[in-house]
Motif scaffolding. Structure first.
Motif, short mmCIF file in Angstrom:
data_model
loop_
_atom_site.label_atom_id
_atom_site.label_comp_id
_atom_site.label_asym_id
_atom_site.label_seq_id
_atom_site.Cartn_x
_atom_site.Cartn_y
_atom_site.Cartn_z
N PHE A 225 39.34 37.05 52.50
CA PHE A 225 38.99 37.88 51.35
C PHE A 225 40.21 38.11 50.47
CE2 PHE A 225 38.86 42.12 49.42
CZ PHE A 225 37.75 41.98 48.62
N LEU A 226 41.34 38.45 51.08
CA LEU A 226 42.57 38.64 50.32
C LEU A 226 42.99 37.35 49.62
CD1 LEU A 226 44.65 40.79 52.84
CD2 LEU A 226 43.46 41.59 50.79
N PHE A 231 42.95 33.75 44.75
CA PHE A 231 42.70 32.37 44.34
C PHE A 231 41.66 32.31 43.22
CE2 PHE A 231 40.92 28.08 44.77
CZ PHE A 231 42.09 27.32 44.83
N PHE A 232 40.67 33.20 43.25
CA PHE A 232 39.61 33.19 42.25
C PHE A 232 40.08 33.64 40.87
CE2 PHE A 232 35.89 33.54 45.47
CZ PHE A 232 35.99 32.18 45.69
N GLN A 233 41.32 34.10 40.78
CA GLN A 233 41.86 34.37 39.44
C GLN A 233 41.94 33.08 38.63
OE1 GLN A 233 42.26 37.53 38.43
NE2 GLN A 233 41.60 38.06 40.51
N LEU A 234 41.97 31.95 39.32
CA LEU A 234 41.99 30.65 38.63
C LEU A 234 40.72 30.43 37.82
CD1 LEU A 234 43.42 28.44 41.50
CD2 LEU A 234 44.67 29.43 39.58
N THR A 348 32.11 36.41 52.43
CA THR A 348 33.43 36.94 52.12
C THR A 348 33.91 36.44 50.77
OG1 THR A 348 33.96 37.04 54.48
CG2 THR A 348 35.81 37.08 52.94
N PHE A 349 33.70 35.16 50.50
CA PHE A 349 34.11 34.60 49.22
C PHE A 349 33.26 35.17 48.08
CE2 PHE A 349 36.00 31.61 52.10
CZ PHE A 349 37.17 31.23 51.46
N ALA A 356 37.20 39.90 42.13
CA ALA A 356 38.33 39.21 41.51
C ALA A 356 38.38 39.37 40.00
CB ALA A 356 38.33 37.73 41.91
N PRO A 357 37.28 39.10 39.26
CA PRO A 357 37.36 39.28 37.81
C PRO A 357 37.52 40.73 37.40
CG PRO A 357 35.11 38.74 38.46
CD PRO A 357 35.98 38.53 39.66
N LEU A 358 36.88 41.65 38.13
CA LEU A 358 37.05 43.07 37.81
C LEU A 358 38.50 43.49 37.99
CD1 LEU A 358 33.91 44.77 39.40
CD2 LEU A 358 34.38 44.38 36.99
#
Length: 397
Positions: A225-226, A231-234, A348-349, A356-358
Motif C-alpha cells: 500500500f505504501l 508509485f501511483f503518483q506516476l 490494496t492497490f 494517491a491522487p487525493l
C-alpha cells in the motif's frame, strides 16, 4: 561476452508453459491501448478545465471502482474461473472506455470513471490467479515477469502514441483504449475457451488457510500500500508536475513513460532470473529504495537527462518489487484460497489508487508542488522497516 549475454537473455525466457506466453500476448494486445489512465489528470484539467482538486476527485472515483473490482475479481475468479472473469472484464471495459469519453458533466464523468474501473480492474486479480494456476512451481516469478513484460511492452506503445493523440484530440484516447480491450477479450475467448487447468498434486495437499490470519501476508499488504500510493503518483501528479513545473509537452511525457516500459521489457526477465534464487525480502527492500529515491529527487532538477535517471531508478524498483511481491504471496497460497489472496492483494492497490491522487493533488495545491515528492523519504523509510520486520516473521516460519 556478447554471445554469452545473448544466451543468458534467451535462457531467461525458457521453461515457461505455452499458456503463459499466450496469456502474455493477450495482455500485450490489451495494454497497447493503455492511454486514458496516464493522461486522465491532464484530460480533466485541459479539456474540462477542472482544478487539481476536482481532477483528483474523479481519479479517486476511478480508484473506488478499482477497489470494488479488486475484491470482486478475486471472488469471481474462485467461483467462475479466472478465464471467464477476464473475458467479461475486457469486453465490458472496452465498451465503458468508449462511453466514458463521451461524458461532459462532472457527475457523469465520475459515474463512468467508476464503471470503467469496475469492469477493467476485475481482470487484474483474475489475471494473477490464472498465472499462478498455470505455473505454480519454481518458475512462477519469471511467469509473473513475462506477463509484466508483455504489459509494459504494450504500455511502451500506449503512452507514446497516447501523447501524440492527446495533442490532436484527447477523446481519441478513449476510443483506442476501448478498442484494444475488446480485441484482447475476443482473443481470450478463442485461445482459452476450452482449456482447463488441473491443480498440481502437491497443491491439493496444502491445508486451507485464511489470508486474514496470515501475518506476513498482511504486513506485505501494508508495504505494498505504501509502495503503491507513491508509485501511483506516476499516473496522477507526475505528468501534471512535469507539464506545470518543467513545461514538458504531452508528447515528451509520453516518451518518458515509454522509456520506463521499454526498460522493463529489455532488462526485467534476465534481471529476475538472476535474482530469483536470492532472498525475496532483500530484493524487495532494494527495489523499494530505488523507487522511493527516484521519486524523492524529482524536484532537484528538471533537465531531460535527470528525468530519464529518475525513470531508470523507479523502473529498477518496480522490476524488483512487483514480480517478487507476487511470488511471495503466491507461495503462501493453494487452490482453495488463491483467489482470495490475490483479491486482497489487488484490493490494496485499489485503495492506493483512491488515496494517491487525493494525497498528491491536495499536497501540491495546499503545501506546494515539491512537497509531495519530499514526503517519499519518510514513506520509503516506513516501507523498508516493515519489509525488514516481514523478513524476520517469514524466517521464523
Amino acid at each position: 561476452m556478447i554471445e554469452h549475454a545473448i544466451k543468458s537473455y534467451k535462457d531467461s525466457f525458457s521453461g515457461l508453459p505455452k499458456d503463459i506466453w499466450l496469456l502474455s500476448l493477450i495482455m500485450f494486445l490489451n495494454r497497447m491501448g493503455t492511454m486514458v489512465l496516464f493522461f486522465l489528470g491532464l484530460y480533466l484539467i485541459e479539456v474540462h478545465n477542472y482544478d487539481e482538486t476536482k481532477a483528483g476527485y474523479i481519479i479517486m472515483t476511478f480508484g473506488v471502482g478499482s477497489l470494488f473490482a479488486s475484491y470482486l475479481g478475486g471472488e469471481l475468479a474462485g467461483k467462475f474461473g479466472a478465464v471467464r472473469v477476464q473475458i467479461a472484464g475486457l469486453l465490458l471495459s472496452g465498451i465503458s472506455f468508449i462511453v466514458f469519453g463521451q461524458m461532459d458533466s462532472f457527475l457523469m464523468i465520475g459515474v463512468m470513471a467508476f464503471v470503467t474501473a469496475l469492469t477493467a480492474d476485475i481482470v487484474r486479480p483474475a489475471n494473477i490467479t490464472l498465472i499462478a494456476e498455470i505455473c505454480p512451481g519454481r518458475n512462477n516469478t519469471r511467469a509473473f515477469s513475462l506477463n509484466r513484460l508483455a504489459i509494459n511492452l504494450g504500455m511502451a506503445i500506449g503512452p507514446f502514441f497516447g501523447g501524440m493523440l492527446a495533442e490532436v484530440n484527447y477523446h481519441l484516447l478513449f476510443y483506442v483504449d476501448g478498442a484494444t480491450c475488446l480485441i484482447a477479450g475476443t482473443a481470450l475467448i478463442f485461445i482459452f475457451r476450452k482449456r482447463k487447468f488441473i491443480p498440481h498434486e502437491e497443491e491439493t495437499k496444502v491445508i486451507k488457510k485464511s489470508p486474514y490470519r496470515d501475518i506476513p501476508f498482511l504486513v506485505m499488504l501494508v508495504v505494498m500500500f505504501l509502495f503503491a500510493i507513491s508509485f501511483f503518483q506516476l499516473f496522477s501528479t507526475w505528468p501534471v508536475y512535469l507539464k506545470k513545473i518543467y513545461t514538458y509537452s504531452e508528447f515528451s511525457i509520453g516518451v518518458f513513460m515509454a522509456i520506463n516500459a521499454l526498460l522493463v521489457v529489455i532488462i526485467e526477465m534476465p534481471f529476475v532470473m538472476w535474482l530469483e534464487n536470492k532472498n525475496i525480502t532483500r530484493v524487495l527492500i532494494t527495489g523499494a529504495v530505488f523507487t522511493f529515491a527516484g521519486l524523492f529527487i524529482l524536484p532537484f532538477n528538471g533537465a531531460a537527462w535527470f528525468i530519464i535517471l529518475i525513470v531508470l531508478l523507479f523502473s529498477l524498483g518496480e522490476i524488483m518489487v512487483f514480480p517478487f511481491a507476487s511470488t511471495f504471496i503466491s507461495r503462501r497460497t493453494n487452490n482453495n484460497n488463491r483467489g482470495k489472496y490475490f483479491g486482497l492483494f489487488t484490493l490494496t492497490f485499489a485503495f492506493a489508487m483512491i488515496l494517491a491522487p487525493l494525497y498528491g493533488f491536495h499536497v501540491m495545491e495546499y503545501l506546494g508542488n515539491d512537497v509531495v515528492w519530499y514526503f517519499m523519504l519518510p514513506i520509503g523509510i516506513a516501507a523498508t522497516l516493515l519489509l525488514m520486520l516481514n523478513g524476520r516473521l517469514a524466517s521464523r516460519e
